[in-house]
Structures are given as C-alpha cells and as structure tokens.
Design an enzyme around this catalytic site. Sequence first.
Site, short mmCIF file in Angstrom:
data_model
loop_
_atom_site.label_atom_id
_atom_site.label_comp_id
_atom_site.label_asym_id
_atom_site.label_seq_id
_atom_site.Cartn_x
_atom_site.Cartn_y
_atom_site.Cartn_z
CE LYS A 198 5.08 8.41 -12.18
NZ LYS A 198 4.70 7.63 -11.01
CE LYS A 200 9.49 9.84 -5.26
NZ LYS A 200 9.02 8.57 -5.82
CG HIS A 252 7.38 7.66 -1.89
ND1 HIS A 252 6.37 6.79 -1.56
CD2 HIS A 252 6.93 8.38 -2.94
CE1 HIS A 252 5.36 6.98 -2.40
NE2 HIS A 252 5.67 7.93 -3.24
#
Length: 466
Positions: free
Chosen positions: A166, A192, A285
Amino acid sequence: FVGFKAGVKDYKLTYYTPDYETKDTDILAAFRVTPQPGVPPEEAGAAVAAESSTGTWTTVWTDGLTSLDRYKGRCYGIEPVAGEENQFIAYVAYPLDLFEEGSVTNMFTSIVGNVFGFKALRALRLEDLRIPPAYSKTFQGPPHGIQVERDKLNKYGRPLLGCTIKPKLGLSAKNYGRAVYECLRGGLDFTKDDENVNSQPFMRWRDRFLFCAEAIYKSQAETGEIKGHYLNATAGTCEEMIKRAVFARELGVPIVMHDYLTGGFTANTSLAHYCRDNGLLLHIHRAMHAVIDRQKNHGMHFRVLAKALRMSGGDHIHAGTVVGKLEGEREITLGFVDLLRDDFIEKDRSRGIYFTQDWVSMPGVLPVASGGIHVWHMPALTEIFGDDSVLQFGGGTLGHPWGNAPGAVANRVALEACVQARNEGRDLAREGNEIIREAAKWSPELAAACEVWKEIKFEFEAMDTL
C-alpha cells in the site's frame, strides 16, 4: 398432424422428477429458490432445471429430434428453508454431456445463465455444486498445488506470510520495489500487488516487474530464504496477460497473480496452463466476488466460485479471514477452505456443504486470509486456518510505526511464537493474547505493533450465516 403437441405446458410435468436416482456422473446443484407469489415450489424448481438445461418456454418441433430423457436437467428434490417462509432449496441434476470438457465458462453459462433473470422467480441463488470426477478430470486444475509449492519454496510446518503493498495506487515503480524489499527482508515470504495495480500511467507493469524482481533477489541473498512477490498479470486482453506472465518467467521470479473473476474464467484457465508449463505459481485474487455472493437470496455462494477456481486453476485464493474487516462466518468459511484444500469433503449442512465432493487427485489451493488483520489476530488465524494457508497483513505490516521491515519482523515473530506454542500443545484460542505478550518481551518490533493495534476491531454481524 405434426407429430407433437404445440403449446405451453407446466415445467413440472417434464422437469420435476422426485423419483430420479442421481448418477455418479451427474453434476448436482443446490439452488435457493424464492418463487413469485402463487408459483408452487415444484414448478419453480422444475423451471430452474428446464431453463438451465434443455427447456424453453414452449414445446418446440425440434424436441422430437433429440432425447429429452437423456439430456434434460431434472429437479429431483425440494426442501423448505428453515426460518424463511417462501424459500426452498431445489436440487437439480444435470447429465454430464450438457457440458464442454475443461470449460468452467461453459459450465457457468448453462447453470447460472439466463435462468437467473427468469420471471417466475423472485430470486435465485446457487448454493453448491457437486462436480463429479468424470468432469473434474477434464481440467488441469491448480498449476502446482500445496505440496509442490512448499517444496519449491522450502517452507514447511507453518502458514506462509504475505503483505499487500500500500498505498495501492500512486507509487512509482522504484519506490514500490523498495517497499517490497523492506517487507521481504523483514521476514515475510511474499508481498503482493494490489488487485487494482495493472499497468497505469503512474507505474507501468514492466517497470514494476523489474524493480520487484530486484527486491526479491536482494532480500533472498540477505535472508537465505526464498522470497516471492505476486506480480499481477491481469490485463485488458488475454494476449497482454500472457505477455506479462512471460516477462515474469524471464525474470525468474516464482509467482504471478490474476484477478480471476474480473479477468474471466477463460483467461484464468489459459494462465493456469501457462503457469504449470513454465513453473510459475499462481496467486488468485477474487475482486468482484461480493457482487456475486453477498446477497443471501440471489447470486452464487463463494463456495461455488471456490470450486470453480480449483478447476480453472490457481495455487492461492483469497478466502476471507473470519476475524478481520471482511465478511466470513467461521464454520461456513472453513467449509469452503476444506473444499479448496482437501481431496474428499463430506456433505455437512452445518458448514454449508450440500454435497459430498471427491476431487480425487486434483491438487489443492492455499486459502489466503487477508483484510484488516494484525498481530493480535495471529493466534486465532493459526488456530482457524492451520499450516496450509497464507496470512496476509497489508496495513498490519506497513502500518507499523517504525516502518515496513520492523512490521514484517513483528508478524514473523508473532507467527513463529504461535506455531511453537501450538506444537507445544498450548491452546491458542484461550492463551492467544498471553502467547503474543510473551513473545513481545523478546521482540521490540512486536511490542511496538502490539501497542498500536491493541484496541482495533471491526464489529459487525457477519451476513453469511446459514
């Protein structure tokens, strides 16, 4: 005389067959049906069977050119749903020959196609599917599976640790690679790409792949452990997706990633085949799943999407946390986690499993717990998911007051402490907080993490109840 009786007749005359003995080769479906007022449940169940197989709204001359008995779907059972006054579970059996081999796309086009817009139903939800070995054997399945992944990574006896980088959008490739490196060197197994990260103006895919590969090799050299970063190969066309996977393979990295619902089952299956042929692991995902599975009375339950993914192919798939910020009720989540990992899963309605499922020898998929979890959740996660899982802490790593690497250290220490405590026979459910506190005495990084997140909870009732 034309040889057939024209006109509209009740579906239940042809498609409701309560005496039918299901065959081992049939695909079985459990639908939650909410009929419109005045429509009897048998008619509604028969309508579902008809409209998702051979039927149409009126008898047609060409019915005489085929054998309905051989090809029709059959509603073979109806039961009321406890606590709901106008909902029924309709059981439908489909002959194997209705489906193209090795195509999840074709299976879904039939079973959850037009029938979901059918007027006689107020709502319709596919709760579960029984996939017979005769059909599942026509699929490659996961590129590698749980055991092969452990061997490739040389990691045994514990869950794997991951972290989504992030802020999910806006970093440059170089800074992104730097964030990856810090997490991996601190002790995570994987980082990821966020599912939104494909190839945008602020960071093109090729640059990201390059800097992430650099981060992987540098952190591997430093820690002596195998590291990975899920490079998101999802793209606007299948050709572009494969091009990205090819570049990942050329860089020599261990794993790529795909958004299987937005990307589509056809693309996903192609990628899974490429991954097996080229030794890449495939992380899946599930972006968009809640659009399909969140309403209790309409859509498809996630356990169906999970089974479909095991057939289409993936080595990891996101499966809820039971404890974090996203949906998931414990027993139901564990039900589909078993459907992902195990060879043989007994019917168990208390866990939402409507059919006994035999996967024979198809490799298993690692469930990924991700979303709003942090070090205090570690004992519960270890207890609930066991060794064969990937625990992903995005904010729970990057939100550490001292930065990414200490955040990663905190998670790794917490995990190792929980695994050791479990192996010593301690009760993680009861003594979890105590185990984390003890470990924090020896790890300043963990102590700092414990301080930041001591009070955080996302308290809402789970919607996915039986």
